[in-house]
Design a protein around this motif. Structure first.
Motif, PDB file in Angstrom:
ATOM      1  N   LEU A  40      73.950  26.796  81.601  1.00  0.00           N
ATOM      2  CA  LEU A  40      75.285  27.350  80.737  1.00  0.00           C
ATOM      3  C   LEU A  40      76.353  27.231  81.103  1.00  0.00           C
ATOM      4  O   LEU A  40      77.315  27.737  80.329  1.00  0.00           O
ATOM      5  CB  LEU A  40      75.301  29.257  81.614  1.00  0.00           C
ATOM      6  CG  LEU A  40      73.874  30.011  80.988  1.00  0.00           C
ATOM      7  CD1 LEU A  40      73.206  31.477  81.693  1.00  0.00           C
ATOM      8  CD2 LEU A  40      73.899  30.639  79.113  1.00  0.00           C
ATOM      9  N   ARG A  41      75.808  26.128  81.955  1.00  0.00           N
ATOM     10  CA  ARG A  41      77.007  25.539  81.678  1.00  0.00           C
ATOM     11  C   ARG A  41      78.030  24.781  80.784  1.00  0.00           C
ATOM     12  O   ARG A  41      79.016  24.337  80.260  1.00  0.00           O
ATOM     13  CB  ARG A  41      77.906  24.811  82.848  1.00  0.00           C
ATOM     14  CG  ARG A  41      78.548  24.978  84.391  1.00  0.00           C
ATOM     15  CD  ARG A  41      78.785  24.081  85.394  1.00  0.00           C
ATOM     16  NE  ARG A  41      79.060  24.183  86.387  1.00  0.00           N
ATOM     17  CZ  ARG A  41      81.061  24.215  86.781  1.00  0.00           C
ATOM     18  NH1 ARG A  41      81.460  23.531  85.782  1.00  0.00           N
ATOM     19  NH2 ARG A  41      81.331  24.831  87.589  1.00  0.00           N
ATOM     20  N   SER A  60      77.095  27.604  75.737  1.00  0.00           N
ATOM     21  CA  SER A  60      77.234  29.777  75.723  1.00  0.00           C
ATOM     22  C   SER A  60      76.269  30.475  75.926  1.00  0.00           C
ATOM     23  O   SER A  60      76.655  31.575  76.549  1.00  0.00           O
ATOM     24  CB  SER A  60      78.396  30.095  74.283  1.00  0.00           C
ATOM     25  OG  SER A  60      77.666  29.765  72.910  1.00  0.00           O
ATOM     26  N   LEU A  64      75.852  35.229  85.099  1.00  0.00           N
ATOM     27  CA  LEU A  64      75.795  35.112  83.795  1.00  0.00           C
ATOM     28  C   LEU A  64      75.928  36.376  82.691  1.00  0.00           C
ATOM     29  O   LEU A  64      76.093  37.400  83.647  1.00  0.00           O
ATOM     30  CB  LEU A  64      74.636  34.517  82.749  1.00  0.00           C
ATOM     31  CG  LEU A  64      72.898  35.550  83.699  1.00  0.00           C
ATOM     32  CD1 LEU A  64      73.098  36.119  83.211  1.00  0.00           C
ATOM     33  CD2 LEU A  64      71.935  34.121  83.816  1.00  0.00           C
ATOM     34  N   SER A 107      76.831  32.648  78.997  1.00  0.00           N
ATOM     35  CA  SER A 107      77.707  32.012  79.942  1.00  0.00           C
ATOM     36  C   SER A 107      78.976  32.803  80.035  1.00  0.00           C
ATOM     37  O   SER A 107      79.825  33.449  79.482  1.00  0.00           O
ATOM     38  CB  SER A 107      78.097  30.809  79.589  1.00  0.00           C
ATOM     39  OG  SER A 107      78.994  29.679  80.249  1.00  0.00           O
ATOM     40  N   PRO A 129      84.960  28.548  87.228  1.00  0.00           N
ATOM     41  CA  PRO A 129      83.670  29.250  87.751  1.00  0.00           C
ATOM     42  C   PRO A 129      83.507  30.446  88.273  1.00  0.00           C
ATOM     43  O   PRO A 129      83.709  30.106  89.630  1.00  0.00           O
ATOM     44  CB  PRO A 129      81.831  27.543  87.302  1.00  0.00           C
ATOM     45  CG  PRO A 129      83.211  27.008  87.606  1.00  0.00           C
ATOM     46  CD  PRO A 129      84.697  27.137  87.545  1.00  0.00           C
ATOM     47  N   GLN A 163      78.062  30.988  90.134  1.00  0.00           N
ATOM     48  CA  GLN A 163      78.153  30.430  89.520  1.00  0.00           C
ATOM     49  C   GLN A 163      78.348  28.518  90.179  1.00  0.00           C
ATOM     50  O   GLN A 163      76.822  27.787  90.271  1.00  0.00           O
ATOM     51  CB  GLN A 163      79.273  29.981  88.360  1.00  0.00           C
ATOM     52  CG  GLN A 163      78.093  28.491  87.750  1.00  0.00           C
ATOM     53  CD  GLN A 163      77.748  28.757  86.792  1.00  0.00           C
ATOM     54  OE1 GLN A 163      77.112  30.011  85.850  1.00  0.00           O
ATOM     55  NE2 GLN A 163      77.121  27.799  86.266  1.00  0.00           N
TER      56      GLN A 163
END
Length: 257
Positions: free
Chosen positions: A14-15, A18, A49, A58, A66, A70
């Motif tokens: 998810l980094r 999306s 998330l 994300s 972040p 995360q």
């Protein structure tokens, strides 16, 4: 794949993207749908998330910082090694200012059984340092900086925190920047965080920079201080001969972990 490994895998995906679907995660993590759904609920509760129908989205916008949840999943082993190395730099009885963030929380955990006086800049680090892990109940004396508390990060910010930091003198200030490079030095994501970091640096007789190698590739826009202000750098980054020569100019001691 173990639970913490699945959580890190999901966070890393998810980094870069999306959204991810439950079906994709079942294949990548080699886990059942029920297990993946439980993982997503836990990660959503920790601010990593957002749950959506059939998967997850994300929370990281392009160029955004972040969230704590995360970052907590990233480079865990490296941060623990850095924390242990930083803790070894302290003499018993020292007064230590400790920055906020996930690496700082690991440092607080590493000194939980030490005879120190520590001002942690987050509630997470405060709780970690207060844990009864030392023999015969030994643990640091803790100073609270005051100020406002940032939701999610649970770190102290604002003029009151800065004033209280500057009213004291510390043997060592441990700073954990959002990003670091040779041109600009230490950087933060926002003005309030940078102001608190500057106050800590000014109050410390010795400045220890604690930063994983990933921080050297990170993006942040608010200047905190140049590398000339750093006395000891604890990192897992492998420096080239040219980079070492630059650090020598600043008289920075490098501790590689």
């Amino acid at each position: 794949m173990k639970t913490d490994e699945r959580h890190r895998t999901i966070a890393e995906m998810l980094r870069k993207r999306s959204e991810v679907s439950v079906d994709e995660l079942i294949l990548v993590c080699d886990a059942s749908g029920a297990t993946i759904r439980r993982d997503l609920e836990v990660l959503a509760a920790n601010g990593v998330l957002r749950r959506i129908h059939g998967g997850a989205r994300s929370l990281i916008k392009q160029g955004a910082n972040p969230g704590y949840g995360q970052r907590e999943l990233e480079d865990q082993d490296v941060k623990k090694r850095i924390a242990v190395a930083v803790a070894r730099l302290f003499r018993d009885g020292e007064h230590v200012w400790l920055d906020s963030g996930t690496t700082a929380t690991e440092v607080a955990r590493a000194v939980a059984g030490r005879e120190l006086t520590v001002m942690p800049m987050s509630l997470r680090a405060l709780n970690a340092a207060a844990a009864e892990e030392g023999g015969a109940g030994v643990r640091p004396s803790l100073l609270l900086p005051g100020g406002s508390l940032v939701p999610g990060e649970l770190c102290f910010r604002g003029p009151l925190a800065e004033s209280n930091i500057r009213s004291l003198r510390f043997d060592t200030a441990v700073v954990t920047p959002c990003a670091v490079d040779f041109k600009d030095g230490l950087l933060a994501h926002d003005l309030e965080d940078a102001a608190v970091k500057r106050a800590g640096l000014q109050a410390g007789a010795r400045v220890v920079l604690a930063a994983a190698a990933a921080k050297w590739h990170a993006q942040a826009r608010v200047l905190v201080a140049g590398l000339e202000r750093v006395d000891v750098m604890v990192t897992d980054k492998e420096f080239s001969a040219e980079e070492r020569a630059q650090l020598d100019k600043y008289s920075v001691e490098v501790v590689n972990v």
